[in-house]
Design a protein around this motif. Structure first.
Motif, PDB file in Angstrom:
ATOM      1  N   VAL A 179     -50.185 -49.001 -12.777  1.00  0.00           N
ATOM      2  CA  VAL A 179     -51.216 -48.914 -13.866  1.00  0.00           C
ATOM      3  C   VAL A 179     -52.984 -49.342 -12.964  1.00  0.00           C
ATOM      4  O   VAL A 179     -52.699 -50.266 -12.659  1.00  0.00           O
ATOM      5  CB  VAL A 179     -50.926 -49.245 -15.237  1.00  0.00           C
ATOM      6  CG1 VAL A 179     -51.267 -50.669 -15.808  1.00  0.00           C
ATOM      7  CG2 VAL A 179     -52.064 -48.593 -15.927  1.00  0.00           C
ATOM      8  N   MET A 180     -53.845 -48.410 -13.464  1.00  0.00           N
ATOM      9  CA  MET A 180     -54.885 -48.528 -12.874  1.00  0.00           C
ATOM     10  C   MET A 180     -56.094 -48.733 -14.673  1.00  0.00           C
ATOM     11  O   MET A 180     -56.165 -47.845 -14.810  1.00  0.00           O
ATOM     12  CB  MET A 180     -55.504 -47.688 -12.580  1.00  0.00           C
ATOM     13  CG  MET A 180     -54.759 -47.699 -10.613  1.00  0.00           C
ATOM     14  SD  MET A 180     -55.653 -48.043  -9.302  1.00  0.00           S
ATOM     15  CE  MET A 180     -56.776 -47.719  -8.980  1.00  0.00           C
ATOM     16  N   LEU A 181     -56.897 -49.429 -14.028  1.00  0.00           N
ATOM     17  CA  LEU A 181     -57.941 -49.980 -15.032  1.00  0.00           C
ATOM     18  C   LEU A 181     -59.307 -49.002 -14.867  1.00  0.00           C
ATOM     19  O   LEU A 181     -59.137 -49.842 -13.618  1.00  0.00           O
ATOM     20  CB  LEU A 181     -57.584 -51.237 -15.724  1.00  0.00           C
ATOM     21  CG  LEU A 181     -55.762 -51.666 -16.144  1.00  0.00           C
ATOM     22  CD1 LEU A 181     -56.384 -53.320 -16.666  1.00  0.00           C
ATOM     23  CD2 LEU A 181     -56.011 -50.834 -17.267  1.00  0.00           C
ATOM     24  N   PHE A 182     -60.352 -48.758 -14.965  1.00  0.00           N
ATOM     25  CA  PHE A 182     -61.351 -48.630 -14.689  1.00  0.00           C
ATOM     26  C   PHE A 182     -62.414 -49.213 -15.919  1.00  0.00           C
ATOM     27  O   PHE A 182     -62.385 -48.513 -17.097  1.00  0.00           O
ATOM     28  CB  PHE A 182     -61.089 -47.231 -14.258  1.00  0.00           C
ATOM     29  CG  PHE A 182     -61.137 -46.993 -13.281  1.00  0.00           C
ATOM     30  CD1 PHE A 182     -59.673 -46.158 -12.942  1.00  0.00           C
ATOM     31  CD2 PHE A 182     -61.123 -47.062 -12.284  1.00  0.00           C
ATOM     32  CE1 PHE A 182     -58.439 -45.812 -12.419  1.00  0.00           C
ATOM     33  CE2 PHE A 182     -60.889 -45.682 -11.024  1.00  0.00           C
ATOM     34  CZ  PHE A 182     -59.268 -45.141 -11.301  1.00  0.00           C
ATOM     35  N   ASP A 183     -63.332 -50.075 -15.853  1.00  0.00           N
ATOM     36  CA  ASP A 183     -64.249 -50.285 -16.424  1.00  0.00           C
ATOM     37  C   ASP A 183     -65.651 -49.948 -16.200  1.00  0.00           C
ATOM     38  O   ASP A 183     -65.891 -50.575 -15.152  1.00  0.00           O
ATOM     39  CB  ASP A 183     -64.234 -52.186 -16.471  1.00  0.00           C
ATOM     40  CG  ASP A 183     -64.770 -52.820 -17.864  1.00  0.00           C
ATOM     41  OD1 ASP A 183     -65.503 -51.122 -18.898  1.00  0.00           O
ATOM     42  OD2 ASP A 183     -65.380 -53.453 -18.490  1.00  0.00           O
ATOM     43  N   GLU A 184     -65.543 -48.315 -16.810  1.00  0.00           N
ATOM     44  CA  GLU A 184     -67.080 -47.945 -16.550  1.00  0.00           C
ATOM     45  C   GLU A 184     -67.450 -47.614 -14.810  1.00  0.00           C
ATOM     46  O   GLU A 184     -68.155 -48.528 -14.851  1.00  0.00           O
ATOM     47  CB  GLU A 184     -68.565 -48.316 -17.749  1.00  0.00           C
ATOM     48  CG  GLU A 184     -68.064 -49.014 -18.951  1.00  0.00           C
ATOM     49  CD  GLU A 184     -69.131 -48.799 -19.782  1.00  0.00           C
ATOM     50  OE1 GLU A 184     -70.625 -48.198 -19.470  1.00  0.00           O
ATOM     51  OE2 GLU A 184     -69.606 -49.299 -20.627  1.00  0.00           O
ATOM     52  N   PRO A 185     -66.310 -47.365 -14.524  1.00  0.00           N
ATOM     53  CA  PRO A 185     -66.368 -47.070 -13.306  1.00  0.00           C
ATOM     54  C   PRO A 185     -67.793 -47.097 -12.963  1.00  0.00           C
ATOM     55  O   PRO A 185     -67.833 -46.551 -10.760  1.00  0.00           O
ATOM     56  CB  PRO A 185     -65.460 -46.458 -12.519  1.00  0.00           C
ATOM     57  CG  PRO A 185     -65.277 -45.872 -13.295  1.00  0.00           C
ATOM     58  CD  PRO A 185     -65.398 -46.217 -15.115  1.00  0.00           C
ATOM     59  N   THR A 186     -68.771 -45.721 -13.359  1.00  0.00           N
ATOM     60  CA  THR A 186     -69.836 -44.601 -13.188  1.00  0.00           C
ATOM     61  C   THR A 186     -71.452 -45.079 -14.089  1.00  0.00           C
ATOM     62  O   THR A 186     -72.044 -44.668 -13.079  1.00  0.00           O
ATOM     63  CB  THR A 186     -69.735 -43.398 -13.091  1.00  0.00           C
ATOM     64  OG1 THR A 186     -68.963 -42.792 -14.437  1.00  0.00           O
ATOM     65  CG2 THR A 186     -68.474 -42.830 -11.956  1.00  0.00           C
ATOM     66  N   SER A 187     -71.354 -45.691 -14.360  1.00  0.00           N
ATOM     67  CA  SER A 187     -72.487 -46.176 -14.923  1.00  0.00           C
ATOM     68  C   SER A 187     -73.458 -47.556 -13.895  1.00  0.00           C
ATOM     69  O   SER A 187     -74.262 -47.597 -14.441  1.00  0.00           O
ATOM     70  CB  SER A 187     -71.621 -46.782 -16.516  1.00  0.00           C
ATOM     71  OG  SER A 187     -71.111 -47.955 -16.728  1.00  0.00           O
ATOM     72  N   ALA A 188     -73.136 -47.495 -12.749  1.00  0.00           N
ATOM     73  CA  ALA A 188     -73.582 -48.712 -12.403  1.00  0.00           C
ATOM     74  C   ALA A 188     -74.440 -47.494 -11.278  1.00  0.00           C
ATOM     75  O   ALA A 188     -75.043 -48.090 -10.605  1.00  0.00           O
ATOM     76  CB  ALA A 188     -73.576 -49.908 -11.744  1.00  0.00           C
ATOM     77  N   LEU A 189     -74.251 -46.034 -11.098  1.00  0.00           N
ATOM     78  CA  LEU A 189     -74.156 -45.448 -10.178  1.00  0.00           C
ATOM     79  C   LEU A 189     -75.757 -44.304 -10.097  1.00  0.00           C
ATOM     80  O   LEU A 189     -75.370 -44.237 -11.704  1.00  0.00           O
ATOM     81  CB  LEU A 189     -73.254 -44.052  -9.148  1.00  0.00           C
ATOM     82  CG  LEU A 189     -71.918 -45.904  -9.188  1.00  0.00           C
ATOM     83  CD1 LEU A 189     -70.691 -44.232  -9.238  1.00  0.00           C
ATOM     84  CD2 LEU A 189     -72.308 -46.179  -7.718  1.00  0.00           C
ATOM     85  N   ASP A 190     -76.127 -44.117  -9.445  1.00  0.00           N
ATOM     86  CA  ASP A 190     -77.239 -43.670  -9.664  1.00  0.00           C
ATOM     87  C   ASP A 190     -77.427 -42.343  -9.913  1.00  0.00           C
ATOM     88  O   ASP A 190     -75.430 -41.692  -9.116  1.00  0.00           O
ATOM     89  CB  ASP A 190     -77.859 -43.232  -8.244  1.00  0.00           C
ATOM     90  CG  ASP A 190     -78.605 -44.270  -7.744  1.00  0.00           C
ATOM     91  OD1 ASP A 190     -78.800 -45.109  -9.057  1.00  0.00           O
ATOM     92  OD2 ASP A 190     -78.836 -44.408  -6.648  1.00  0.00           O
TER      93      ASP A 190
END
Ligand SMILES: Nc1ncnc2c1ncn2[C@@H]1O[C@H](COP(=O)(O)OP(=O)(O)OP(=O)(O)O)[C@@H](O)[C@H]1O
Ligand SMILES: [Mg+2]
Lengths: 264, 216, 295
Positions: A179-190
């Motif tokens: 299983v893969m967990l993603f914790d706000e993977p895009t919120s630090a990105l431009d």
């Protein structure tokens, strides 16, 4: 932008067939940070191959929920089982369990002193005991698929945020997690880098990976999500399909929350 | 006087001993200091307590007293009697230096973002693997400048061994000054020797910093 | 002719501290010999001499060792150092009309004897200061007022009984000392320590094979540990202790030689020896003949 390849060679468990048995089960989970009750009687079942999108206001406990699933945070009450087995206590066994759960952080957390290639091969070599050659061959395949194969010899600081996050995904995939967990993977990105990461994630979902994704990206939730879980104040307030949730939320908290984020 | 120049081989021998003492002590202190630092940040409470106590006790003890313990008190109790003097010197200097190494590395560890260790744990590395593969290598990089200072101080501290049976540079300098009328040349020669050693260390540290800059 | 008379106050005054262990070195009984102080001493000296200046000042600074039992030793709680060197100092001061209590004693270690004389920080150095040609290039050395020789102090069960036996053994002494240098030349591995007492400890606990320095000092330690230590080998060097003075006052040499010669003749030298180095049981030697002063 490089499109990730079609054929994923992830884990045998997921490429074979989508079954409906539960892979991750949270049963009456409670957690406190001192006085603060951050997870309140959380019940959640995640089926094999399911993509669950977790949404909720800041401080509602989404990260804590993710971190509890691979026991980066211990819980105070209730049980969490992975593939039928309860999470072990701190130690060798727990380390082995964490290898089964991939995690992607908001801030990438690539190992700063290691090259991109070394970032991806470290786990397979140290945890899985793979040979360096084999691990590198596999790592290059994964890096190619997330579109950063030509950066393999560079250091994380030399890559853009979007590239770093795709490496982080490759690093997690190299462990062949269940299983893969993603914790706000895009919120630090431009903004211009968000889509390149989301595309990788969508592809991963299509390949049948079981995923728990904390995100406010409604596009992703709609395309790839099987279910939306809405959290507020440490509790799961509402669960629905993405379509239902975004068009017809039931709870006041959810309506209020959606009202706020949709204004943007 | 032409003493120092005519017996220059004695000067070189003395500095060779100083270098051996410094190099061996440096290696032992780095290892011991790293172990102490890992104990201090690790999850095992008794280790944390032991390491913290050791660091606090030894850091507050003058080096001379550590030497007296190793060279006089222990042999009087029948310990380390047959141990070669060079080894005793290494023991004394390392016991004293390790806590400073520990603190420099601990500061380095604290400078490594928490997310690095979390990411390592998340891919299944054990505490030992996380420290060894992810945290310590970065901590060392951050700790290079303070570690260089510690090692430079340590190199100069080896001169205490002059009055504990080791004919290293400072002891040999006193041999020359005892004999000679004009001490200035002797002081200059020996000061220069120490400067060369210390500058080599600084240059090494600078080189490491430069090499690792890209990866930080 | 100038004349100074000396008288012994109490024949049996023991300089216990001089030869005892550090612990009881601060013994209050340690007084030394009472020396009669010359009166109107300043009149005896020519104008412009350093002796006249000192006599008029009524004060003199003398550098001595504080860490050599029997020679020059001062315990932590003692007011003044005791030993043969301070006794010689008192004899010289008395000739200038300066009483023992008006002497300022300054500790000199082997390394700082020349600088102290050159800078005028001390007027005289009487600190087991072996006369050598090198030293005589930068400072004056009058004497010898005492001649001793380097020997070895070993454990009672030691096999070392000739100088040949020291090859390859570990022998301690004080860092930077001539003794250490000499024993290194004999093929021993030199082990320098800060003090003689640390060095004796190394012999007692078996870390090193022998200690070496001037026989007089060794005898003192052997007397303290008669069942564990012994002094071996014939003296293999000649250490001629001189009184150091500044080359800027060359006139001091003849005065020092004359004063000490008188003390040798009237028995004051013997008394000083018996009260200090003589406590180890050695017989009082014949006083040495002193060198001519440089013209
Ligand atoms: N280590 C900690 N110690 C104490 N309190 C904590 C800790 N980590 C999180 N919290 C608190 O627990 C609550 C839940 O935090 P959590 O990070 O899970 O929220 P979140 O839903 O992920 O929020 P965000 O959208 O801001 O990331 C918050 O009030 C937070 O301040
Ligand atoms: Mg969060």
């Amino acid at each position: 932008m490089a499109r990730p390849g079609r054929m994923w060679i992830v884990s045998g468990a997921m490429t074979t067939h989508r079954t409906t048995d539960d892979l991750v089960v949270l049963d009456h989970v409670d957690k406190w940070f001192g006085q603060l009750h951050v997870l309140k009687d959380v019940d959640l079942r995640i089926r094999r191959g399911e993509v669950v999108v977790v949404i909720g206001p800041s401080g509602s406990g989404k990260s804590t929920l993710c971190r509890a699933i691979n026991r980066l945070e211990p819980i105070d009450k209730g049980t969490i089982t992975l593939d039928g087995k309860p999470l072990p206590e701190e130690g060798k066994e727990l380390a082995a369990l964490r290898a089964e759960v991939g995690m992607v952080f908001q801030s990438f957390n690539l190992f700063a002193h290691k090259t991109i290639l070394e970032n991806v091969t470290l786990g397979p070599i140290k945890v899985r005991g793979h040979k360096k050659d084999a691990a590198e061959k596999r790592a290059r395949e994964l890096l190619d698929r997330v579109g950063v194969g030509h950066q393999a010899e560079k250091y994380p600081a030399q890559l853009s945020g979007g590239q770093q996050q795709r490496v982080a995904i490759a690093r997690a995939l190299a462990m062949e997690p269940k299983v893969m967990l993603f914790d706000e993977p895009t919120s630090a990105l431009d903004p211009e880098m968000i889509s390149e990461v989301l595309e990788v994630m969508v592809d991963l979902a299509k390949q049948g990976m079981t995923m728990v994704v904390v995100t406010h990206e409604m596009g992703f939730a709609r395309t790839a999500g099987d279910r939306v879980v809405f959290m507020a104040d440490g509790a799961i307030v509402e669960e629905a399909t993405p379509e239902q949730f975004f068009t017809n939320p039931q709870s006041d908290r959810a309506k209020d929350f959606l009202g706020k984020i949709l204004k943007h | 006087m032409d003493d120092v120049t005519s017996e220059f081989d004695l000067v070189l021998q003395a500095f060779w001993l100083t270098i051996q003492l410094a190099a061996l002590s440096g290696v032992v202190s780095l290892v011991l200091g790293t172990v102490l630092a890992a104990m201090r940040v690790g999850p095992v409470a008794p280790f944390r307590l032991a390491a913290t106590t050791y660091v606090n006790v030894v850091r507050n003890t003058p080096l001379l007293i550590v030497f007296v313990f190793v060279f006089v008190a222990f042999p009087n109790l029948g310990l380390l009697v047959g141990t070669p003097f060079l080894l005793k010197g290494v023991v004394a200097v390392s016991l004293y230096t390790a806590p400073f190494v520990c603190e420099a590395i601990r500061a380095g560890i604290n400078a490594v973002p928490l997310g690095q260790a979390e990411a390592a744990r998340a891919i299944g590395l054990t505490f030992g693997q996380t420290m060894g593969n992810v945290v310590l290598p970065q901590a060392f990089r951050a700790a290079v400048p303070p570690l260089a200072s510690v090692l430079i101080a340590m190199t100069k501290n080896t001169s205490i061994a002059a009055v504990f049976g080791l004919m290293e540079a400072t002891a040999r300098m006193r041999y020359f000054t005892n004999n000679s009328a004009d001490d200035t040349v002797i002081f200059l020669v020996f000061a220069l020797g120490y400067i060369i050693i210390v500058e080599t260390l600084s240059a090494g540290a600078w080189g490491l910093e430069r090499r690792w800059r890209v990866a930080r | 002719m100038r004349h100074a008379r000396f008288r012994m106050a109490a024949a049996a005054v023991l300089l216990a501290g001089g030869l005892a262990a550090c612990g009881d070195a601060g013994n209050d009984d340690a007084e030394g010999v009472d020396v009669e102080v010359a009166e109107n001493a300043a009149d005896e000296f020519d104008d412009g001499t350093r002796m006249k200046e000192l006599a008029e000042d009524g004060n003199i600074v003398i550098g001595v060792k504080f860490d050599q039992p029997g020679i020059g030793f001062k315990g932590a709680t003692d007011d003044a150092p005791v030993g043969f060197d301070p006794e010689i100092g008192k004899i010289l001061a008395a000739d200038l009309g300066i009483a023992a209590e008006d002497i300022t004693w300054k500790e000199t270690i082997s390394d700082n004897r020349e600088p102290f004389l050159e800078s005028g920080e001390v007027d005289l150095v009487i600190a087991s200061y072996s006369i050598t040609d090198e030293r005589r290039e930068v400072v004056g050395q009058a004497g010898p007022y005492y001649v001793t020789g380097q020997q070895l102090l070993v454990r009672s069960d030691s096999d070392i009984d000739s100088l040949d036996d020291v090859k390859g053994t570990e022998v301690c002494s004080v860092t930077g000392s001539t003794s250490l240098e000499n024993i290194e030349a004999e093929g021993a591995r030199p082990r320098g320590f800060d003090t003689y007492s640390e060095c004796v400890d190394q012999v007692l606990n078996g870390t090193v094979d022998a200690m070496t320095t001037d026989g007089a000092i060794l005898l003192g330690y052997a007397a303290e540990n008669a069942d564990q230590l012994k002094v071996v080998v014939e003296p293999f060097s000649e250490e001629r202790y001189g009184v150091g003075y500044s080359l800027e006052a060359p006139e001091m040499c003849q005065w020092i030689v004359d004063t000490i010669t008188e003390a040798q003749e009237d028995g004051a030298w013997d008394e000083a020896f018996q009260a200090t180095l003589g406590q180890s049981g050695v017989e009082t030697p014949e006083p040495p003949a002193m060198d001519e002063c440089p013209a």
